[in-house]
Design a protein around this motif. Sequence first.
Motif, PDB file in Angstrom:
ATOM      1  N   THR A 159      10.461   3.976   0.499  1.00 49.50           N
ATOM      2  CA  THR A 159       9.817   2.664   0.556  1.00 49.50           C
ATOM      3  C   THR A 159      10.287   1.943   1.809  1.00 49.50           C
ATOM      4  O   THR A 159      11.480   1.897   2.085  1.00 49.50           O
ATOM      5  CB  THR A 159      10.153   1.819  -0.692  1.00 49.50           C
ATOM      6  N   MET A 160       9.322   1.399   2.547  1.00 44.47           N
ATOM      7  CA  MET A 160       9.618   0.595   3.737  1.00 44.47           C
ATOM      8  C   MET A 160       9.201  -0.841   3.439  1.00 44.47           C
ATOM      9  O   MET A 160       8.105  -1.070   2.930  1.00 44.47           O
ATOM     10  CB  MET A 160       8.828   1.111   4.947  1.00 44.47           C
ATOM     11  N   ILE A 161      10.065  -1.787   3.772  1.00 46.89           N
ATOM     12  CA  ILE A 161       9.787  -3.205   3.559  1.00 46.89           C
ATOM     13  C   ILE A 161      10.022  -3.928   4.880  1.00 46.89           C
ATOM     14  O   ILE A 161      11.139  -3.907   5.402  1.00 46.89           O
ATOM     15  CB  ILE A 161      10.709  -3.807   2.476  1.00 46.89           C
ATOM     16  N   GLN A 162       8.966  -4.491   5.440  1.00 50.27           N
ATOM     17  CA  GLN A 162       9.096  -5.224   6.703  1.00 50.27           C
ATOM     18  C   GLN A 162       7.927  -6.177   6.839  1.00 50.27           C
ATOM     19  O   GLN A 162       6.781  -5.802   6.596  1.00 50.27           O
ATOM     20  CB  GLN A 162       9.122  -4.265   7.891  1.00 50.27           C
ATOM     21  N   GLY A 163       8.214  -7.406   7.230  1.00 47.12           N
ATOM     22  CA  GLY A 163       7.157  -8.380   7.440  1.00 47.12           C
ATOM     23  C   GLY A 163       6.319  -8.058   8.665  1.00 47.12           C
ATOM     24  O   GLY A 163       6.761  -7.388   9.588  1.00 47.12           O
ATOM     25  N   GLY A 164       5.071  -8.511   8.631  1.00 43.08           N
ATOM     26  CA  GLY A 164       4.225  -8.473   9.813  1.00 43.08           C
ATOM     27  C   GLY A 164       3.382  -7.245  10.044  1.00 43.08           C
ATOM     28  O   GLY A 164       2.693  -7.157  11.048  1.00 43.08           O
ATOM     29  N   TRP A 165       3.383  -6.284   9.128  1.00 44.31           N
ATOM     30  CA  TRP A 165       2.578  -5.079   9.311  1.00 44.31           C
ATOM     31  C   TRP A 165       1.196  -5.202   8.690  1.00 44.31           C
ATOM     32  O   TRP A 165       0.362  -4.319   8.851  1.00 44.31           O
ATOM     33  CB  TRP A 165       3.275  -3.869   8.673  1.00 44.31           C
ATOM     34  N   GLY A 166       0.936  -6.270   7.954  1.00 50.06           N
ATOM     35  CA  GLY A 166      -0.268  -6.350   7.136  1.00 50.06           C
ATOM     36  C   GLY A 166      -1.519  -6.842   7.810  1.00 50.06           C
ATOM     37  O   GLY A 166      -2.421  -7.332   7.130  1.00 50.06           O
ATOM     38  N   HIS A 167      -1.633  -6.744   9.129  1.00 51.70           N
ATOM     39  CA  HIS A 167      -2.845  -7.185   9.824  1.00 51.70           C
ATOM     40  C   HIS A 167      -4.061  -6.431   9.284  1.00 51.70           C
ATOM     41  O   HIS A 167      -4.113  -5.209   9.349  1.00 51.70           O
ATOM     42  CB  HIS A 167      -2.726  -6.956  11.330  1.00 51.70           C
ATOM     43  N   GLY A 168      -4.990  -7.169   8.698  1.00 47.78           N
ATOM     44  CA  GLY A 168      -6.188  -6.567   8.168  1.00 47.78           C
ATOM     45  C   GLY A 168      -6.050  -5.972   6.778  1.00 47.78           C
ATOM     46  O   GLY A 168      -7.011  -5.449   6.238  1.00 47.78           O
ATOM     47  N   TRP A 169      -4.870  -6.051   6.194  1.00 46.60           N
ATOM     48  CA  TRP A 169      -4.683  -5.528   4.839  1.00 46.60           C
ATOM     49  C   TRP A 169      -5.058  -6.611   3.843  1.00 46.60           C
ATOM     50  O   TRP A 169      -4.837  -7.804   4.093  1.00 46.60           O
ATOM     51  CB  TRP A 169      -3.237  -5.143   4.591  1.00 46.60           C
ATOM     52  N   ARG A 226       0.858  -1.186   0.000  1.00 49.96           N
ATOM     53  CA  ARG A 226       0.000   0.000   0.000  1.00 49.96           C
ATOM     54  C   ARG A 226       0.885   1.223   0.000  1.00 49.96           C
ATOM     55  O   ARG A 226       2.099   1.121   0.123  1.00 49.96           O
ATOM     56  CB  ARG A 226      -0.988  -0.020   1.150  1.00 49.96           C
ATOM     57  N   GLN A 227       0.256   2.364  -0.107  1.00 50.36           N
ATOM     58  CA  GLN A 227       0.965   3.628   0.009  1.00 50.36           C
ATOM     59  C   GLN A 227       0.394   4.382   1.198  1.00 50.36           C
ATOM     60  O   GLN A 227      -0.803   4.309   1.467  1.00 50.36           O
ATOM     61  CB  GLN A 227       0.802   4.477  -1.251  1.00 50.36           C
ATOM     62  N   TRP A 228       1.282   5.067   1.914  1.00 52.15           N
ATOM     63  CA  TRP A 228       0.875   5.881   3.048  1.00 52.15           C
ATOM     64  C   TRP A 228       1.059   7.355   2.722  1.00 52.15           C
ATOM     65  O   TRP A 228       2.068   7.749   2.116  1.00 52.15           O
ATOM     66  CB  TRP A 228       1.727   5.583   4.274  1.00 52.15           C
ATOM     67  N   THR A 229       0.115   8.149   3.185  1.00 53.28           N
ATOM     68  CA  THR A 229       0.292   9.589   3.209  1.00 53.28           C
ATOM     69  C   THR A 229       1.153   9.924   4.421  1.00 53.28           C
ATOM     70  O   THR A 229       1.414   9.065   5.279  1.00 53.28           O
ATOM     71  CB  THR A 229      -1.064  10.303   3.352  1.00 53.28           C
ATOM     72  N   ARG A 230       1.542  11.155   4.521  1.00 58.34           N
ATOM     73  CA  ARG A 230       2.301  11.595   5.698  1.00 58.34           C
ATOM     74  C   ARG A 230       1.504  11.326   6.973  1.00 58.34           C
ATOM     75  O   ARG A 230       2.041  10.843   7.962  1.00 58.34           O
ATOM     76  CB  ARG A 230       2.637  13.083   5.563  1.00 58.34           C
ATOM     77  N   GLU A 231       0.202  11.623   6.942  1.00 62.43           N
ATOM     78  CA  GLU A 231      -0.639  11.436   8.121  1.00 62.43           C
ATOM     79  C   GLU A 231      -0.734   9.960   8.510  1.00 62.43           C
ATOM     80  O   GLU A 231      -0.690   9.616   9.697  1.00 62.43           O
ATOM     81  CB  GLU A 231      -2.036  12.017   7.864  1.00 62.43           C
ATOM     82  N   GLU A 232      -0.876   9.074   7.524  1.00 64.00           N
ATOM     83  CA  GLU A 232      -0.939   7.635   7.818  1.00 64.00           C
ATOM     84  C   GLU A 232       0.389   7.141   8.387  1.00 64.00           C
ATOM     85  O   GLU A 232       0.412   6.317   9.306  1.00 64.00           O
ATOM     86  CB  GLU A 232      -1.314   6.853   6.563  1.00 64.00           C
ATOM     87  N   TYR A 233       1.492   7.637   7.853  1.00 64.17           N
ATOM     88  CA  TYR A 233       2.811   7.283   8.381  1.00 64.17           C
ATOM     89  C   TYR A 233       2.923   7.698   9.843  1.00 64.17           C
ATOM     90  O   TYR A 233       3.339   6.915  10.700  1.00 64.17           O
ATOM     91  CB  TYR A 233       3.908   7.944   7.539  1.00 64.17           C
ATOM     92  N   LEU A 234       2.547   8.949  10.137  1.00 63.28           N
ATOM     93  CA  LEU A 234       2.648   9.444  11.514  1.00 63.28           C
ATOM     94  C   LEU A 234       1.792   8.619  12.465  1.00 63.28           C
ATOM     95  O   LEU A 234       2.230   8.277  13.570  1.00 63.28           O
ATOM     96  CB  LEU A 234       2.253  10.920  11.573  1.00 63.28           C
ATOM     97  N   GLU A 235       0.595   8.262  12.050  1.00 66.38           N
ATOM     98  CA  GLU A 235      -0.281   7.445  12.891  1.00 66.38           C
ATOM     99  C   GLU A 235       0.342   6.082  13.172  1.00 66.38           C
ATOM    100  O   GLU A 235       0.367   5.615  14.317  1.00 66.38           O
ATOM    101  CB  GLU A 235      -1.641   7.271  12.204  1.00 66.38           C
ATOM    102  N   ALA A 236       0.872   5.438  12.131  1.00 65.29           N
ATOM    103  CA  ALA A 236       1.486   4.118  12.301  1.00 65.29           C
ATOM    104  C   ALA A 236       2.731   4.189  13.187  1.00 65.29           C
ATOM    105  O   ALA A 236       2.952   3.318  14.027  1.00 65.29           O
ATOM    106  CB  ALA A 236       1.838   3.524  10.942  1.00 65.29           C
ATOM    107  N   MET A 237       3.534   5.227  13.021  1.00 65.02           N
ATOM    108  CA  MET A 237       4.752   5.357  13.819  1.00 65.02           C
ATOM    109  C   MET A 237       4.423   5.655  15.283  1.00 65.02           C
ATOM    110  O   MET A 237       5.101   5.168  16.182  1.00 65.02           O
ATOM    111  CB  MET A 237       5.671   6.427  13.248  1.00 65.02           C
TER     112      MET A 237
END
Length: 141
Positions: free
Chosen positions: A125-135, A53-64
């Motif tokens: 681009t960020m690549i990491q396993g395990g973030w896709g819960h519900g995706w 997926r792609q994140w906006t700045r706001e989505e990135y901040l929320e996830a971080m």
Amino acid sequence: MYQPSDEELKSVEAWFAEYDALAEQGALDRLADLAVFPMNLATDVPGGYAAVRQWTREEYLEAMREAMGGGTAGLDLRSRRTPHFLSPNLVVVETEATMTVEGQEQEMHYADLLVRTEAGWAFQTMIQGGWGHGWPAAERG
């Protein structure tokens, strides 16, 4: 295969030193300033397949904020990074890290694509396993 100069390697190390210092301070907005948006993400769905997926700045901040204990200072991050330069302007950096947030230690293995901008390196681009819960799982075509 592109062979980076010592100066190019040092520039990536300096970028990550700044990134780590900001992360340890919980300075999430300033971390976002070091990125190019929309940011690409590649991960996987537990028990399934890859997810992107792609994140906006706001989505990135929320996830971080969620991943880093609300974005508060006090993060302890220890990392070993291996840069793989594709060209003078593109580098994939593989990271093995241990992060401690609020007394909880977590081991991580991930990669970032850094792109050189007029203002310097930025992660895109960020690549990491395990973030896709519900995706939804990625689909071809």
